[in-house]
Write a protein that holds these residues in place. Sequence first.
Motif, PDB file in Angstrom:
ATOM      1  N   THR A 239      39.296  36.114  58.857  1.00  0.00           N
ATOM      2  CA  THR A 239      40.365  35.544  59.674  1.00  0.00           C
ATOM      3  C   THR A 239      39.937  35.390  61.123  1.00  0.00           C
ATOM      4  O   THR A 239      40.748  34.988  61.963  1.00  0.00           O
ATOM      5  CB  THR A 239      41.626  36.426  59.595  1.00  0.00           C
ATOM      6  N   ASP A 240      38.681  35.726  61.448  1.00  0.00           N
ATOM      7  CA  ASP A 240      38.121  35.459  62.764  1.00  0.00           C
ATOM      8  C   ASP A 240      36.667  35.028  62.587  1.00  0.00           C
ATOM      9  O   ASP A 240      36.107  35.120  61.502  1.00  0.00           O
ATOM     10  CB  ASP A 240      38.228  36.675  63.696  1.00  0.00           C
ATOM     11  N   ARG A 241      36.054  34.549  63.643  1.00  0.00           N
ATOM     12  CA  ARG A 241      34.691  34.018  63.545  1.00  0.00           C
ATOM     13  C   ARG A 241      33.635  35.123  63.531  1.00  0.00           C
ATOM     14  O   ARG A 241      32.466  34.858  63.313  1.00  0.00           O
ATOM     15  CB  ARG A 241      34.420  33.060  64.699  1.00  0.00           C
ATOM     16  N   TYR A 242      34.040  36.379  63.779  1.00  0.00           N
ATOM     17  CA  TYR A 242      33.070  37.470  63.834  1.00  0.00           C
ATOM     18  C   TYR A 242      32.939  38.193  62.499  1.00  0.00           C
ATOM     19  O   TYR A 242      32.157  39.135  62.383  1.00  0.00           O
ATOM     20  CB  TYR A 242      33.470  38.496  64.899  1.00  0.00           C
ATOM     21  N   ARG A 243      33.751  37.800  61.484  1.00  0.00           N
ATOM     22  CA  ARG A 243      33.792  38.475  60.189  1.00  0.00           C
ATOM     23  C   ARG A 243      34.183  39.944  60.362  1.00  0.00           C
ATOM     24  O   ARG A 243      33.754  40.815  59.621  1.00  0.00           O
ATOM     25  CB  ARG A 243      32.442  38.358  59.460  1.00  0.00           C
ATOM     26  N   TYR A 244      35.005  40.196  61.359  1.00  0.00           N
ATOM     27  CA  TYR A 244      35.489  41.554  61.636  1.00  0.00           C
ATOM     28  C   TYR A 244      36.827  41.805  60.948  1.00  0.00           C
ATOM     29  O   TYR A 244      37.094  42.912  60.492  1.00  0.00           O
ATOM     30  CB  TYR A 244      35.612  41.744  63.147  1.00  0.00           C
ATOM     31  N   GLN A 245      37.662  40.775  60.872  1.00  0.00           N
ATOM     32  CA  GLN A 245      38.946  40.883  60.194  1.00  0.00           C
ATOM     33  C   GLN A 245      38.979  39.885  59.040  1.00  0.00           C
ATOM     34  O   GLN A 245      38.411  38.792  59.143  1.00  0.00           O
ATOM     35  CB  GLN A 245      40.101  40.590  61.166  1.00  0.00           C
ATOM     36  N   GLY A 246      39.634  40.274  57.962  1.00  0.00           N
ATOM     37  CA  GLY A 246      39.718  39.351  56.840  1.00  0.00           C
ATOM     38  C   GLY A 246      40.151  40.033  55.566  1.00  0.00           C
ATOM     39  O   GLY A 246      40.706  41.156  55.581  1.00  0.00           O
ATOM     40  N   ARG A 247      39.884  39.370  54.462  1.00  0.00           N
ATOM     41  CA  ARG A 247      40.277  39.874  53.141  1.00  0.00           C
ATOM     42  C   ARG A 247      39.101  39.722  52.193  1.00  0.00           C
ATOM     43  O   ARG A 247      38.545  38.634  52.032  1.00  0.00           O
ATOM     44  CB  ARG A 247      41.488  39.117  52.604  1.00  0.00           C
ATOM     45  N   MET A 248      38.708  40.819  51.549  1.00  0.00           N
ATOM     46  CA  MET A 248      37.663  40.820  50.533  1.00  0.00           C
ATOM     47  C   MET A 248      38.330  40.920  49.160  1.00  0.00           C
ATOM     48  O   MET A 248      39.141  41.808  48.918  1.00  0.00           O
ATOM     49  CB  MET A 248      36.713  42.002  50.735  1.00  0.00           C
ATOM     50  N   THR A 249      37.978  39.981  48.290  1.00  0.00           N
ATOM     51  CA  THR A 249      38.528  39.956  46.931  1.00  0.00           C
ATOM     52  C   THR A 249      37.441  40.370  45.947  1.00  0.00           C
ATOM     53  O   THR A 249      36.321  39.853  45.999  1.00  0.00           O
ATOM     54  CB  THR A 249      39.052  38.558  46.568  1.00  0.00           C
ATOM     55  N   TYR A 250      37.781  41.302  45.062  1.00  0.00           N
ATOM     56  CA  TYR A 250      36.856  41.775  44.030  1.00  0.00           C
ATOM     57  C   TYR A 250      37.400  41.399  42.657  1.00  0.00           C
ATOM     58  O   TYR A 250      38.590  41.620  42.371  1.00  0.00           O
ATOM     59  CB  TYR A 250      36.675  43.293  44.101  1.00  0.00           C
ATOM     60  N   ASN A 251      36.539  40.847  41.815  1.00  0.00           N
ATOM     61  CA  ASN A 251      36.870  40.524  40.425  1.00  0.00           C
ATOM     62  C   ASN A 251      35.878  41.252  39.516  1.00  0.00           C
ATOM     63  O   ASN A 251      34.695  40.907  39.483  1.00  0.00           O
ATOM     64  CB  ASN A 251      36.802  39.014  40.191  1.00  0.00           C
ATOM     65  N   TYR A 252      36.368  42.276  38.808  1.00  0.00           N
ATOM     66  CA  TYR A 252      35.550  43.047  37.878  1.00  0.00           C
ATOM     67  C   TYR A 252      35.752  42.507  36.461  1.00  0.00           C
ATOM     68  O   TYR A 252      36.893  42.323  36.028  1.00  0.00           O
ATOM     69  CB  TYR A 252      35.943  44.526  37.880  1.00  0.00           C
ATOM     70  N   VAL A 253      34.670  42.267  35.763  1.00  0.00           N
ATOM     71  CA  VAL A 253      34.753  41.951  34.333  1.00  0.00           C
ATOM     72  C   VAL A 253      34.702  43.265  33.567  1.00  0.00           C
ATOM     73  O   VAL A 253      33.742  44.044  33.702  1.00  0.00           O
ATOM     74  CB  VAL A 253      33.609  41.016  33.892  1.00  0.00           C
ATOM     75  N   ILE A 254      35.748  43.546  32.797  1.00  0.00           N
ATOM     76  CA  ILE A 254      35.825  44.774  32.011  1.00  0.00           C
ATOM     77  C   ILE A 254      35.996  44.401  30.547  1.00  0.00           C
ATOM     78  O   ILE A 254      36.709  43.441  30.213  1.00  0.00           O
ATOM     79  CB  ILE A 254      36.973  45.689  32.492  1.00  0.00           C
TER      80      ILE A 254
END
Length: 606
Positions: A356-371
């Motif tokens: 959500t900023d240009r420094y990659r300091y704030q944001g959202r990481m999405t993880y998709n696990y195959v189980i």
Amino acid sequence: MRFLTGIFLSIFLCGALSAQDVRVESSFEPSIMHAGETGIYRFTVSKQESGRNVMAFRGFDIDFSAIRGIPGLQVSYLGPSQNVSIINSQTMVSVSHQFRVRADEAGEFTLPAFPITLDGKSYTVPAATLKVLARSQAAVAAAGQSMQMELILPRDKIYVGESLPVQIRLYIRRDIQVSHLGSEVPVKIGDAFAVSDFSDPAQRQVERNGEIYQEVVWQAVVTPYKAGDYPLVFQEDVYAYAPEQNRGRSRDPFESIFNRIGMRDVQKVSLYTNQDEDLKVLDLPAEGRPADFSGAVGIFRTSQPTVDPTKAQVGEPMTLSFNIEGSGNFDRFSPPVAADSQGWRVYNPEETFAPTDRYRYQGRMTYNYVIIPRDESVTETPEVTFNYFNPDTEKYVELKLPPRPVTITPPPPGQRPNIPPPTTANQPATSTASRHPELLPIKTTVTAWGQSMRPLFLSPWFLGAQVVPLGVLVGLALTRRRHNRLLTDPRYAREVRARKLLKPRLAAARKAATSGDHAAFYAEAQRVIQCAVGRLVDQTSEALLADEIDALLTARSVDPAIRKQTQDFLHAGDALKFGGLKRADIDLPREMSRLETLATQLMKLS
């Protein structure tokens, strides 16, 4: 010592130098300043030669006792900077070493000449003189207040690996006419911190001490490489027009015309952020650190996990998804750990980061696990745990993502062994009339019933068939023994896991090198080194920091050249990302060859 560490890590000059080709210079910037202000002492070694082959010095020795022994002058080492330029096949290579200087009393301070040794040859850094004026000299002091630069920090300490947002503010008094800035963004001095991309400058007019200034603000994120007390200093050169009132009356009739149309002299003023105290960089505390620490530093929160589909058969893949949001070092931590479960097989997740900023300091990481469910007895997904270090509370935080309910059904018929039901007493007997004759008719002629009268148990195929069960038993015994050893011998288990993970890691690095993806290559290189060294300790390899890896190699008396190469790979990704390393200077195929050799050497350690 920080002096020598910075020199050995970052001096890049030409090899095969001759005394007459090397130029050594020194200076103070500014050469005149006021008591209590901060300036820079810099000495530069440069060399010009034909061709484009730039190599490192094989030996560099400096005695800093002359620099540190000037009464009344405070001197601290900031770090090196290097520059390589090629013009008309002539290569100019230079290395500068910067020192922060400050004097609280007026006077004249001279740093005497001192010797340095390059590749076994002696050179002399010339003397330089700094004039410090008392603050009572108002005319000069007023000029010194016309332009200022400040570094704004949210706090006075930071942790290794933490991403810390900072502001650099430049103040130019309203009556100063600026031609241009020396660079679009401030330049970091020193090598203890990595710096992200800067924001676009924001400008406004502000009042300071009764004067009106034009304020220019840049924002960035800094990340320290190592623990200790280090200065964080930025430089910006301002090119301003010389004041007209200070110019004498000229007899040249054209000069007034040139002044009116803006063709006045331009003066360069070098500004530095005035940080009197070094920034304290701390190691992450050992107390309370989870064994599977992810390396995350910041403030984060997790979403409720989801699973798709919620109903599946044994052996069918399902996707477990969740988000991690917040602010921190998203580029430096490992994925959350899924709890071991006999009923599930869990694969490494697919990661997607939306800053959500240009420094990659704030944001959202999405993880998709195959189980994948192993049997129909499981009723919920594996539990996932994410941990991080909160620098505000100075404590580790562990977030558990609750399992999600699922429905697992058996696989279709035919995908498991189909055992026929046993014969029962109620099963009807076969009719006697339909049975074949129990005795064959007597043969009246001789026929060949077989090729040999040799007993069956002596036939090669019969003997070979007996070896098969024996081989199966031996294989099962060896597998069982290996399984038991994995459970009872942690060191052996770490060795097996490391060798299993190393091959795909190297393959991923090789793929990144082939495709020219520098960031992905150095990220995989870091994981290769963590994997190779992590097997030596009872700790999650992905959580090992650069200093911890270096300590492990030092304890095993590893060749310093191997240790340095290891640190170079660990820091190269950040240096590339934050501007300390240029993609054009990197030969990825050669780096891949170096990484494979280094991985082989590290795997030989015990």
